[in-house]
Write a protein that holds these residues in place. Structure first.
Motif, short mmCIF file in Angstrom:
data_model
loop_
_atom_site.label_atom_id
_atom_site.label_comp_id
_atom_site.label_asym_id
_atom_site.label_seq_id
_atom_site.Cartn_x
_atom_site.Cartn_y
_atom_site.Cartn_z
N PRO A 95 0.82 -1.35 0.17
CA PRO A 95 -0.52 0.55 0.30
C PRO A 95 0.86 1.48 0.19
O PRO A 95 0.42 2.35 -0.48
CB PRO A 95 -0.79 0.16 1.29
N TYR A 96 1.91 1.11 0.35
CA TYR A 96 2.70 2.26 0.36
C TYR A 96 4.53 2.68 -0.02
O TYR A 96 5.22 1.11 0.52
CB TYR A 96 3.22 3.07 2.37
N ALA A 97 4.59 2.82 -0.73
CA ALA A 97 5.32 2.00 -2.12
C ALA A 97 6.50 3.23 -0.83
O ALA A 97 8.07 2.27 -1.71
CB ALA A 97 5.29 2.61 -3.01
N ASP A 98 6.81 3.77 -0.90
CA ASP A 98 8.08 4.48 0.49
C ASP A 98 8.78 2.94 1.60
O ASP A 98 7.87 2.38 1.65
CB ASP A 98 7.63 5.29 1.07
N GLU A 99 10.43 3.21 1.09
CA GLU A 99 11.11 2.44 1.81
C GLU A 99 10.77 2.77 3.53
O GLU A 99 11.16 3.83 4.00
CB GLU A 99 12.30 1.86 1.58
N PRO A 100 10.93 1.80 4.75
CA PRO A 100 10.16 1.10 4.46
C PRO A 100 9.23 0.41 3.95
O PRO A 100 7.91 1.27 4.47
CB PRO A 100 11.26 -0.13 5.24
N ARG A 101 8.67 -0.78 4.12
CA ARG A 101 7.41 -1.49 3.80
C ARG A 101 6.80 -1.35 5.10
O ARG A 101 7.15 -2.78 5.07
CB ARG A 101 7.14 -1.82 1.96
N PRO A 102 6.05 -0.47 5.11
CA PRO A 102 5.34 -1.74 6.80
C PRO A 102 4.62 -2.97 6.55
O PRO A 102 4.88 -3.78 7.36
CB PRO A 102 4.16 -0.55 7.21
N PHE A 103 3.63 -2.83 5.16
CA PHE A 103 3.33 -4.36 5.02
C PHE A 103 2.72 -4.85 3.73
O PHE A 103 2.58 -3.93 3.21
CB PHE A 103 1.59 -4.57 5.66
N VAL A 104 2.20 -6.10 3.64
CA VAL A 104 2.49 -6.24 2.26
C VAL A 104 0.66 -6.87 2.05
O VAL A 104 -0.06 -7.42 3.74
CB VAL A 104 3.27 -7.58 1.84
N LEU A 105 -0.28 -6.48 1.35
CA LEU A 105 -1.56 -7.20 1.39
C LEU A 105 -1.78 -7.99 0.30
O LEU A 105 -1.69 -8.21 -0.77
CB LEU A 105 -2.61 -5.70 0.86
N THR A 106 -2.31 -9.35 0.83
CA THR A 106 -2.96 -10.64 -0.49
C THR A 106 -4.09 -9.80 -0.38
O THR A 106 -4.80 -11.14 0.31
CB THR A 106 -2.28 -11.65 -0.10
N PHE A 107 -4.84 -10.29 -1.31
CA PHE A 107 -6.05 -10.85 -2.04
C PHE A 107 -6.17 -11.53 -2.00
O PHE A 107 -5.72 -12.13 -3.51
CB PHE A 107 -6.67 -9.57 -2.31
N ASN A 108 -6.77 -12.61 -2.09
CA ASN A 108 -7.52 -13.83 -2.88
C ASN A 108 -6.55 -14.06 -2.79
O ASN A 108 -6.51 -15.88 -2.45
CB ASN A 108 -7.81 -13.76 -3.99
#
Length: 150
Positions: free
Chosen positions: A97-110
């Motif tokens: 969701p946030y392209a800036d580094e560092p990335r706090p989390f990753v979202l996986t849909f389905n």
């Protein structure tokens, strides 16, 4: 007796590994909206119970995080098309969701090949020996997995 790898061989192996890692990182495409993913639009709540918080809301403009600590709306997420590998042929779609580094989390849909299921996981934090996840992001990870509200 097996010959020891030369320093040249080790450098080449290191360069090859670095190139492979860069290829996966380069496969994340920055977006300016979520219009191209209409099947993902909707409200996602912990376990699909829309009375529970926090929630993730996806619409044409981007991704919003509601019901927890204030979070900026993610209007320019990165779509990680090859996050699960080049040969992946399932229905899961992964976004940062946030392209800036560092990335706090990753979202996986389905997630887990289940339509409407969303997982939110720590990305650049909370790994062994790594930095702890800032507390403002933790409610969304703790509440995962989510399901689309009916």
């Amino acid at each position: 007796m097996t010959p020891r790898p030369t320093s040249t061989r080790m450098r080449r192996a290191g360069m090859l590994i670095a190139l492979m890692l860069c290829a996966d990182i380069a496969s994340a495409a920055p977006l300016t909206h979520m219009r191209d993913f209409p099947a993902l639009h909707g409200r996602y709540a912990p376990g699909g119970d829309c009375r529970r918080q926090p929630q993730v809301v996806v619409d044409a403009a981007g991704i919003a995080f509601t019901g927890g600590p204030p979070m900026p709306r993610a209007n320019r997420p990165d779509y990680a098309a090859a996050f699960m590998g080049q040969a992946y042929a399932g229905i899961g779609l992964t976004f940062f969701p946030y392209a800036d580094e560092p990335r706090p989390f990753v979202l996986t849909f389905n997630a887990d090949e289940t339509p409407g299921r969303l997982t939110v996981q720590s990305d650049d934090f909370d790994y062994p020996g790594g930095p702890p996840l800032p507390e403002r992001y933790r409610p969304w990870i703790t509440a995962s997995p989510y399901a689309k509200c009916g």
